[in-house]
Design an enzyme around this catalytic site. Sequence first.
Site, PDB file in Angstrom:
ATOM      1  N   SER A 162      -9.396 -73.896  61.723  1.00  0.00           N
ATOM      2  CA  SER A 162      -8.192 -73.008  61.610  1.00  0.00           C
ATOM      3  C   SER A 162      -7.370 -73.686  60.248  1.00  0.00           C
ATOM      4  O   SER A 162      -7.605 -74.749  60.212  1.00  0.00           O
ATOM      5  CB  SER A 162      -7.443 -73.043  62.703  1.00  0.00           C
ATOM      6  OG  SER A 162      -6.098 -72.220  61.966  1.00  0.00           O
ATOM      7  N   LYS A 163      -7.231 -72.897  59.004  1.00  0.00           N
ATOM      8  CA  LYS A 163      -6.529 -73.436  58.111  1.00  0.00           C
ATOM      9  C   LYS A 163      -5.209 -73.901  58.726  1.00  0.00           C
ATOM     10  O   LYS A 163      -4.464 -74.995  58.092  1.00  0.00           O
ATOM     11  CB  LYS A 163      -6.250 -72.343  57.059  1.00  0.00           C
ATOM     12  CG  LYS A 163      -5.533 -72.681  55.776  1.00  0.00           C
ATOM     13  CD  LYS A 163      -6.372 -73.542  54.869  1.00  0.00           C
ATOM     14  CE  LYS A 163      -5.517 -73.955  53.737  1.00  0.00           C
ATOM     15  NZ  LYS A 163      -6.446 -74.908  52.959  1.00  0.00           N
TER      16      LYS A 163
END
Length: 399
Positions: A162-163
């Site tokens: 996940s960014k």
Amino acid sequence: LYLPYAKQLVESKHAYYCFCDKERLDSLRQSQEHEGAKYDRHCLGLSEREIKENLDSGMPYVIRQKMPTEGSVTYHDAVFGEITVPSSELEDQILVKSDGFPTYNFANVVDDHLMEITHVVRGSEYVSSTPKYILLYEAFGWDVPVFIHLPLITKEGGRKMSKREGDASFVDLIDMGYLPEAIVNYVALLGWSPRDNQEIFSLKELEEVFDIKGISKSPSTFDFEKLNWMNREYIRKMDLDAFHAKAIEEYKKASLTETTADLHKVSQLLRERIEFFTQIPENVDFLVKMPDNYDLNMYNHKKMKTSTENSVEFLEASYQSLAQLMDWNFQSIEKALMDTVETLGVKNGQILWPVRTAISGKQMTPGGAFEIADILGKEETLSRLQISMDRLKTFNENQ
């Protein structure tokens, strides 16, 4: 754009107006806390007159999709096959919010239809929500696209990348020095297996051999070590001129462009040794400036049979041989040092290890004594040899 489509569903009885306020919905959620919150269809039973009065009075509303209450919804996924979800698990989701804007779940169906999308490719976390989309397509009488749900890419420990949690995006990887071609190649192999054991694919080759049937149903772990290996393979296959053009920016960062070093020779060395381009500055810093007060204990090498004591003798002999050279190049340096090995009757490493250490001041370098001396040039090489010999003599005297 979206409201007329939602109202069309209301007219066909596939959706309905909901006037429930926040207080009622909060109360409903609290009462269902142990059952899983789900809208109770309170507004589904409103009469046409009640709906009209509410709308005419300006009462806020949302439009909800009316889900079937019996049976199940079945669809075919290109990766997971037949997927069936009981209708009882489907909630009457909101299609248009009270501010008039559509929800993602509604907008993406309308958008995909208007753009004539034939295949929808997305993560496997959406497998269970796809029946909602299927029902929308069917309610409108539109062609249902082919759904292809891809396995998730996870990090070590099985958590989804996940960014938001700081995991690298494609752009981040580029900034870290990875080649776009290597990233695409690596990601293509995450969750997909070719028919043979080939691992390095050009984009054109991937276009030709990629088959949905090879996609796995299981999540794949993003392995930076494997990406590093693949990036290194791509770098090694690069044309030297292309490598050099890309390396120039890193040479500038290291101030190597401000020296007299032959940068093309540096590129020739590095192409075979680095995993990604941002490693270049740390690999060439010693060419710009000899490390101050480097650890002299590097001369103590059991395998090479060298020590701080005998290295002085080996360096002095090497200095004399190199100082006599009229032509300074890889071949002449190699001959001079190998002649020194023969003259002293020692092993190659007993000359080459001290010389490489003396002119680099580093434990690890992208090249050996011949290559480094060739790049540094005669004057700089002899200067560094003299400095290192002086330091060794002082060090030995104080022992």
